[in-house]
Design an enzyme around this catalytic site. Structure first.
Site, PDB file in Angstrom:
ATOM      1  N   ASP A  97      31.115  38.488  51.689  1.00  0.00           N
ATOM      2  CA  ASP A  97      32.358  38.943  51.066  1.00  0.00           C
ATOM      3  C   ASP A  97      32.643  40.357  51.572  1.00  0.00           C
ATOM      4  O   ASP A  97      31.810  41.258  51.423  1.00  0.00           O
ATOM      5  CB  ASP A  97      32.201  38.912  49.536  1.00  0.00           C
ATOM      6  N   ASP A 108      40.498  41.747  50.823  1.00  0.00           N
ATOM      7  CA  ASP A 108      39.282  41.180  50.237  1.00  0.00           C
ATOM      8  C   ASP A 108      39.188  39.744  50.746  1.00  0.00           C
ATOM      9  O   ASP A 108      40.083  38.937  50.507  1.00  0.00           O
ATOM     10  CB  ASP A 108      39.435  41.243  48.706  1.00  0.00           C
ATOM     11  N   HIS A 168      41.693  37.859  41.644  1.00  0.00           N
ATOM     12  CA  HIS A 168      42.120  39.055  40.920  1.00  0.00           C
ATOM     13  C   HIS A 168      43.254  39.754  41.634  1.00  0.00           C
ATOM     14  O   HIS A 168      43.332  39.721  42.866  1.00  0.00           O
ATOM     15  CB  HIS A 168      40.929  40.016  40.806  1.00  0.00           C
ATOM     16  N   HIS A 176      40.214  45.355  41.234  1.00  0.00           N
ATOM     17  CA  HIS A 176      40.377  44.248  40.281  1.00  0.00           C
ATOM     18  C   HIS A 176      41.327  44.664  39.182  1.00  0.00           C
ATOM     19  O   HIS A 176      41.051  45.587  38.437  1.00  0.00           O
ATOM     20  CB  HIS A 176      39.037  43.857  39.645  1.00  0.00           C
ATOM     21  N   GLU A 201      39.890  33.399  45.171  1.00  0.00           N
ATOM     22  CA  GLU A 201      38.504  33.195  45.607  1.00  0.00           C
ATOM     23  C   GLU A 201      37.765  32.132  44.794  1.00  0.00           C
ATOM     24  O   GLU A 201      37.037  32.435  43.864  1.00  0.00           O
ATOM     25  CB  GLU A 201      37.716  34.509  45.640  1.00  0.00           C
ATOM     26  N   GLU A 288      37.604  33.056  50.339  1.00  0.00           N
ATOM     27  CA  GLU A 288      38.556  34.017  49.748  1.00  0.00           C
ATOM     28  C   GLU A 288      39.540  34.562  50.766  1.00  0.00           C
ATOM     29  O   GLU A 288      39.172  34.882  51.897  1.00  0.00           O
ATOM     30  CB  GLU A 288      37.783  35.198  49.133  1.00  0.00           C
TER      31      GLU A 288
HETATM   32 CO    CO Z   1      37.581  39.433  45.533  1.00  0.00          CO
END
Ligand code: CO
Length: 321
Positions: A97, A108, A168, A176, A201, A288
């Site tokens: 990630d 992200d 998020h 977030h 995600e 994600e």
């Molecule tokens: Co994330």
């Protein structure tokens, strides 16, 4: 993830912000692609994390959070410790990630690498879930509906979506924020509008579809400003202040001291992110992307397809350089 002065609503998306989201997304996509080359049986987790973060810095950008490398039943929030001796094993299901930011504009993105080759369908489930959700994003829909699409793709392949992990919203220097993007069917939720930025995600699991905290904590963020007396705590604070509350790892600290870190944690100045894990023996996959809602759909900022090749990017110096 908890952050200082967490905003509840989005700041309007300017053209400059849009451009930076795209640039950060392009770099994040390229770094994530590179992880496929680096994650091999017997490779060191610590060396992979450091190499990927180095690519981010070389592109003139910063980490929005430390490179997460989570294995097997661990879904998220693991990252190598400063003296980590772990190497990848043949049976590992590896989640990478990546969080990149340019002047606070965050990308992200995550993928799963199945080193055994025995979990192809599990890996596919998370990717299909992510893409099914992305396909329905447009202004006017309620965010809860995305969970339906995610869960359907995962369950139709015989796995469970992890119900207590969500995508998020992101905003400048905020990793977030609302809305949560559910991985299971949810009624209602906010109505999407053009200019909203969020990460989708999904996590698919062979286990219970439920994560709990492990004892291991390697990732922290500053959640309160308070004076401290301990010199070792003070030097850590000085070092992490420019991160503006964005998460960092123990191994990223130049002025690392366990005493100082423990002090800040106990004083409630630092928040810790325990490794999140499904039941022992299970395998979890993750996928994600970060998206920006457009007039008639969305654009994926972290798509390798739209990645630009001009590296390193040039940008005006930011205030936290
Ligand atoms: Co994330």
């Amino acid at each position: 993830m908890k952050q200082k002065e967490k905003p509840k609503t989005y700041t309007p998306l300017t053209e400059e912000a849009y451009d930076r989201y795209m640039q950060a997304g392009s770099v994040a996509a390229q770094v994530l692609e590179e992880s496929k080359e680096l994650v091999k049986v017997d490779a060191s987790l610590l060396m992979v994390a450091n190499a990927l973060e180095e690519m981010i810095y070389e592109a003139g950008m910063k980490t929005a959070f430390p490179v997460n490398i989570s294995l097997n039943a661990d879904a998220a929030h693991d990252t190598p410790s400063p003296d980590d001796i772990r190497i990848f094993a043949r049976e590992d299901v590896v989640k990478i990630d990546i969080g990149v930011h340019l002047d606070g504009y965050i990308a992200d993105t995550a993928l799963t690498i199945d080193l055994s080759g025995e979990h192809e369908l599990l890996v596919e489930a998370a990717v299909a879930a992510r893409d099914a959700a992305i396909a329905v994003v447009k202004p006017g829909i309620q965010i809860g509906i995305l969970g339906e699409y995610v869960a359907k793709e995962i369950m139709s392949r015989g796995f469970k979506p992890i119900h207590n992990l969500t995508g998020h919203g992101v905003d400048r220097y905020v990793l977030h924020m609302p809305p949560n993007v559910p991985n299971i069917p949810k009624k209602g939720g906010i109505i999407l509008e053009e200019g909203m930025v969020f990460a989708i995600e999904p996590f698919a699991s062979t286990g219970a579809g439920n994560v709990t905290d492990k004892n291991r904590i390697e990732i922290f963020s500053e959640i309160a400003s308070r004076p401290v007396r301990s010199p070792s705590a003070r030097s850590i604070l000085k070092e992490i202040n420019p991160r503006r509350g964005m998460p960092f790892a123990r191994r990223q600290l130049q002025n690392y001291s366990e005493l100082g870190l423990t002090r800040l944690f106990k004083d409630g100045i630092l928040h810790g992110y325990p490794v999140l894990s499904d039941e022992p023996g299970s395998f979890v996959s993750q996928s994600e992307h970060t998206v920006i809602v457009t007039e008639d759909g969305c654009i994926v900022t972290t798509s390798p397809g739209t990645a630009r090749t001009r590296l390193p990017v040039s940008h005006p110096p930011s205030s936290d350089d």
